[in-house]
Each structure stands twice: as C-alpha cells, then as structure tokens.
Design an enzyme around this catalytic site. Sequence first.
Site, PDB file in Angstrom:
ATOM      1  N   ASN A 116       0.912  -1.168   0.026  1.00  0.00           N
ATOM      2  CA  ASN A 116      -0.019   0.072   0.146  1.00  0.00           C
ATOM      3  C   ASN A 116       0.843   1.171   0.206  1.00  0.00           C
ATOM      4  OD1 ASN A 116      -0.518   1.888   2.487  1.00  0.00           O
ATOM      5  ND2 ASN A 116       0.242   0.020   3.242  1.00  0.00           N
ATOM      6  N   PHE A 120      -1.790   8.051   4.190  1.00  0.00           N
ATOM      7  CA  PHE A 120      -2.315   8.726   5.579  1.00  0.00           C
ATOM      8  C   PHE A 120      -3.621   9.409   4.999  1.00  0.00           C
ATOM      9  CE2 PHE A 120       1.719   9.393   8.379  1.00  0.00           C
ATOM     10  CZ  PHE A 120       1.847   7.575   8.542  1.00  0.00           C
ATOM     11  N   SER A 192       5.950   4.896   8.440  1.00  0.00           N
ATOM     12  CA  SER A 192       5.270   4.669   7.268  1.00  0.00           C
ATOM     13  C   SER A 192       6.123   5.109   6.057  1.00  0.00           C
ATOM     14  CB  SER A 192       4.010   5.413   7.084  1.00  0.00           C
ATOM     15  OG  SER A 192       3.369   5.492   5.905  1.00  0.00           O
ATOM     16  N   ASN A 194       5.188   5.926   3.097  1.00  0.00           N
ATOM     17  CA  ASN A 194       4.418   6.824   2.238  1.00  0.00           C
ATOM     18  C   ASN A 194       3.992   8.300   2.310  1.00  0.00           C
ATOM     19  OD1 ASN A 194       3.936   4.024   1.145  1.00  0.00           O
ATOM     20  ND2 ASN A 194       2.463   3.368   2.495  1.00  0.00           N
ATOM     21  N   THR A 195       4.707   8.706   3.422  1.00  0.00           N
ATOM     22  CA  THR A 195       4.652  10.063   3.569  1.00  0.00           C
ATOM     23  C   THR A 195       6.236  10.626   3.405  1.00  0.00           C
ATOM     24  OG1 THR A 195       2.793  10.344   5.102  1.00  0.00           O
ATOM     25  CG2 THR A 195       4.087  11.970   5.312  1.00  0.00           C
ATOM     26  N   LYS A 231       5.924   3.776  16.900  1.00  0.00           N
ATOM     27  CA  LYS A 231       5.922   2.464  16.023  1.00  0.00           C
ATOM     28  C   LYS A 231       7.164   2.769  14.928  1.00  0.00           C
ATOM     29  CE  LYS A 231       2.781  -0.060  13.002  1.00  0.00           C
ATOM     30  NZ  LYS A 231       1.242  -0.374  12.433  1.00  0.00           N
ATOM     31  N   ASN A 260       6.271  -1.434  11.469  1.00  0.00           N
ATOM     32  CA  ASN A 260       5.396  -1.138  10.383  1.00  0.00           C
ATOM     33  C   ASN A 260       5.859  -1.937   9.121  1.00  0.00           C
ATOM     34  OD1 ASN A 260       3.699   0.737   8.659  1.00  0.00           O
ATOM     35  ND2 ASN A 260       4.071   2.457  10.041  1.00  0.00           N
TER      36      ASN A 260
END
Length: 386
Positions: A116, A120, A192, A194-195, A231, A260
Amino acid sequence: MYNLLFAWVLKRLPAETAHRLAFGLIRLVGATPGAARMLRRWLGPVDPVLRVHTLGLDFAGPLGLAAGFDKDAVGVEAMTALGFAYVEVGTVTARSQPGNPAPRMFRLPDDRALVNRMGFNNHGAAVAAQRLRKCQDRRRGGGEPGRGPLGAVGVNIGKSKVVPESEALADYASSTRLLADVADYLVVNVSSPNTPGLRNLQAIEHLRPLLLGVREALDEAASRRVPLLVKIAPDLADADIDAVADLALELGLDGIIATNTTTARQGLQTAPAAVEEIGAGGLSGAPLKRRALEVLRRLRARTGSRVVLVAVGGIENAEDAWERIRAGATLVQAYTGFIYGGPLWPRRLHRDLARLVREAGYSSIGDAVGTAGPPEPSVPTRSPRR
C-alpha cells in the site's frame, strides 16, 4: 465460505474497492441493533487464560486490529464484535488529507501480502476525536461479565503531508491535544514509507524532541495519564533499533510497536515484473514475518520487561502470535492476516492461542511473555538507501 468469497468476488475487485466493500458490510452488521453484542458473545475472546493487563488497561485477549484498517474511527465497535480485543485507529493526521492517488493498494496473493501507498488518507484528528467521543460512553457502558469493556481503542497519529519536517512536532502535538481524552493509548507513527520524509523522524536527534513534545501535550490535554508508544520500521539498521530502545528507556516511554511495513521486496513468490509494476509502497503480510520477529527479539534483549512491546507484521495464525509473545510481545496486532483469513480469523486465532498457552503449562498468557530466551545472533542490517 470466505475463501470462496475471496477467490470469486473480492480478489477480482481492486484491493481498495474490496476493502471498502468488506468494511462497509462489517459496519452495517455492527450497526444493526443487537447484532454487535450478539457477535461479541460468539466471536470475542472469553477464555480467562487470554486476559492481559498492560499499559494500565485490561484486554480480553492479546490480539488487536493494527492501524491502517480503520483510518477514521468509523468501525471500532464492529471490529471488536468480530473478535479483536482492541482496535488501533488511524493513522490520523492533524489535517484532513486525501492521501496518494489511486490505485494505491495491491494484493500479492502468492505471498499472502499487500502493498500500500495510501499516504495517510483520513478526515483529520478533529473528526476522529468527535467520532470516538460519541462511542466512548457506549464502549465504557457495554462491558459484559468476563469480557470487560468493548475493547480498548488506541489512536495512531502521523505527520500531515503538507507540513514540513521542521514543523512536525507542532503538527503531532495538535493531533495529540484533540485525541488525548478519547484514546486509551496513543501511538506516534514515524515509520510509514508513504509520507515523504516521515521516516527521517526515526533518527534519535529528531525522535527525542518529538516524543518529549507529544508526551508534554498529552499530559496537558488528557484528564488521566495516557500511555504513549512509538511505531518503528523493520528497515531500521540494528544499531538504530538499539538506539530507539535506549531512548524509550531514557524517556520512560510506555511501549514500542514493531513493526510497520517494509520497503524491501526480497524473496517474493510474485513475479518480479508484477512487483515492479506495482511500484512503491509498504509491503505487509507473510514476507515481513522474519524481519519483524528479529526486530522484536532485539528490542526485548535491549529493554527486557521495562517497555511494553507490541508485535505486528506477518502474523497469520496462533503459532505466529505465540512465537511473538514468547519472544517478548505483550500484545500482538494484525491487518493483512485478517484480510486473507476472513471474519472468523480473530476468533480462531484467540481460540488456538488459548490452547497453546495451556499446552505449554501456563495459567495465563502473560506468564509466557519473553520466555523464549535471548535472540539468536543475526547479521547486522543496514537501512535501505532512500
């Protein structure tokens, strides 16, 4: 039945569409008068051997729903009705944001994995707080003998994409103040992939002031002491994992969630061309199992029982959960395992886990935490190049 539904319906839909459809059906059932309570009686963990007291909270079982499934706190009661002992909502950001362009979620069935790059996507901390406040009284008043409340709710917070790294603390603190009184525990997500730039915040020189600032905001805004966890990513070098563990001890952090998703793609069964076509994003599911366990073992060796460890990543069955608990995890979480396992999966895992606890001769699952001994030596890892 679920395997047929997955193979003939859900698998043929885009992954994000299938998620919305399945989650919508779960929420619909949970919203039906009396249905959630009935399901909870049937599917929820009831065996006393599974009860866990940690973080100042009581859990009917150790298995929770990991952040990412319920990003906007819209299905807490429905997910606990399916048998999860607790739900971690989010990741929530201070500002509402749409996330990355679709398609942004992909299945790798041959690997029992997901990729994915959601980014967010959520309606913001104020909206999440409002929703959690509305269900708070129902949760606290919905306890049943032998089961406790409807399940704890953790909130996972991240940095708003439009906020520069230099203003990250203020952004996290804003979310913290809004969510302080509706979260049973709070998680700072700095892992994450993805940011853009988010994982830079895992560096100790950035993480220390961030955690100190969030703790201060949490203490100022909450009417009680709310546990604070962080995390981390599986892609951290071993030395960096040790540094995070040492920082957690230094700051008196309540817990660490390991781990994560990963940016690694080694050892997949899916054809390389298909993986390449999917592109960037965080990989979750079975391929993450080995590294997530290594990180957990390293954290346990460094912190002992002084920090609560929550294991997530590649947990597919009770044996996986049991291995994490014996390696040092007090609680476990899952997302991808639930996607592939179906709605009865949490019940099966808790049931089989209770059997494993008894077969090992323990009267409580808490007695098994960390009993596997010291971790096996591993080859030091290096963080992937960005």
